[in-house]
Design a protein around this motif. Structure first.
Motif, PDB file in Angstrom:
ATOM      1  N   MET A  73      -7.380   0.950   1.327  1.00 13.24           N
ATOM      2  CA  MET A  73      -6.279  -0.011   1.255  1.00 13.24           C
ATOM      3  C   MET A  73      -5.976  -0.628   2.613  1.00 13.24           C
ATOM      4  O   MET A  73      -5.698  -1.834   2.713  1.00 13.24           O
ATOM      5  N   THR A 117      -6.407  -4.533   3.416  1.00 16.65           N
ATOM      6  CA  THR A 117      -5.216  -5.246   3.901  1.00 16.65           C
ATOM      7  C   THR A 117      -5.549  -6.138   5.079  1.00 16.65           C
ATOM      8  O   THR A 117      -5.222  -7.339   5.106  1.00 16.65           O
ATOM      9  N   ALA A 158       0.829  -1.210   0.000  1.00 14.09           N
ATOM     10  CA  ALA A 158       0.000   0.000   0.000  1.00 14.09           C
ATOM     11  C   ALA A 158       0.864   1.262   0.000  1.00 14.09           C
ATOM     12  O   ALA A 158       0.537   2.249  -0.678  1.00 14.09           O
TER      13      ALA A 158
END
Length: 321
Positions: free
Chosen positions: A126, A130, A99
């Motif tokens: 993101m 994740t 990221a």
């Protein structure tokens, strides 16, 4: 033996240093208001995953290393907890690095579209993806996809089911590896294009009477007015070019260390269950701890390229004194 004591000392120091260094980064981000924005939320998410690796995963791995034959004598429940957090935190750390690389790439190549608001939204998405992906990979064995604990052999390890091995290694390493390599190639290509465009757009020097020069400090600039249009050239690098070079260097080092630390472990993790290869336990331990060391190098890399962190560290210690 002396060698065993030395290795044990190094592993303990690595665990403590990883925990303290990432904790320092988190404390700095929380205390400095200027860091309460992107991309520091990505750095904070990476530090959280690396702190958890040092606090919950590495100590239990060290206990396993100390046991005779590297056997697991802490019971089934603790084995499941250890394996779950191992996969969760390491996968999250890897995707957080990805990221950060994506954020640097978009900030360079899409400066007009990648505004502060868009950057904040994308970075939050993101981070959420994740941790969700990491949780899905880590919880799958608990729901029956393979077995992690063998009471007869006193063995605790990640599920060796071939299908789970392919999915977990692909989602935890090989997919983010492809992403970061593609990102670095695009950053390198964009930097080369900007440099080539700068050389093509260089203005031919005019006679001295028609030139208006700034002070002799680098970079020197030459301005020319023609038909209500202003063109300029620089003898040194522009601020944007310096920023792109610095970002490319940081991302390159971050990716290089990430690949060197994790690729031996994930190659053996993918090959071993599929071909039923008997890899010596000592090499498995070396590759595993090499991967853990990536959590130590991450904060060193992304703070070394940011002077604000160095100043914040100094101010933090001065205030404590």
């Amino acid at each position: 033996s002396v060698f065993t004591v030395l290795i044990l000392t190094l592993l303990v120091l690595l665990t403590v240093a990883t925990f303290l260094w990432n904790l320092l980064v988190l404390a700095t981000i929380l205390r400095v208001k200027a860091f309460h924005r992107v991309p520091h939320n990505l750095v904070a998410s990476t530090a959280v995953s690396d702190v958890l690796v040092a606090a919950l995963v590495m100590p239990l791995s060290l206990v396993k290393e100390l046991s005779a034959g590297r056997r697991w004598r802490l019971g089934r429940e603790l084995c499941l907890v250890w394996v779950c957090f191992d996969v969760l935190c390491c996968t999250a750390s890897i995707w957080n690095v990805t990221a950060i690389a994506l954020d640097r790439y978009w900030s360079i190549t899409r400066q007009l579209q990648y505004t502060l608001l868009a950057r904040r939204r994308i970075s939050n998405v993101m981070i959420a993806l994740t941790w969700l992906l990491s949780a899905a990979i880590s919880l799958a064995p608990l729901l029956g996809w393979g077995e992690t604990y063998s009471p007869e052999q006193e063995r605790c390890q990640v599920s060796q089911d071939p299908a789970y091995t392919i999915v977990s290694t692909g989602g935890a390493f090989y997919l983010p590896l492809c992403v970061v390599l593609f990102v670095y190639w695009k950053i390198y290509k964009a930097s080369k294009l900007h440099m080539a465009g700068r050389r093509r757009n260089a203005v031919v020097p005019l006679p001295e009477a028609a030139q208006v020069k700034e002070a002799s400090q680098e970079p020197q600039m030459v301005f020319t007015a023609r038909r209500a249009a202003i063109t300029f050239q620089t003898d040194g690098e522009t601020w944007r070019e310096q920023k792109e070079k610095k970002a490319a260097l940081m991302v390159g080092i971050l990716i290089g260390v990430f690949v060197l630390c994790w690729i031996p472990f994930f190659i053996t993790a993918l090959i071993s269950p599929l071909c039923s290869c008997n890899i010596p336990p000592v090499w498995k331990s070396i590759f595993l701890w090499l991967g853990y060391s990536n959590s130590f190098f991450n904060p060193l890399i992304y703070t070394a390229f940011n002077k604000n962190y160095n100043n914040a560290f100094k101010n933090l210690f001065v205030k404590q004194r």
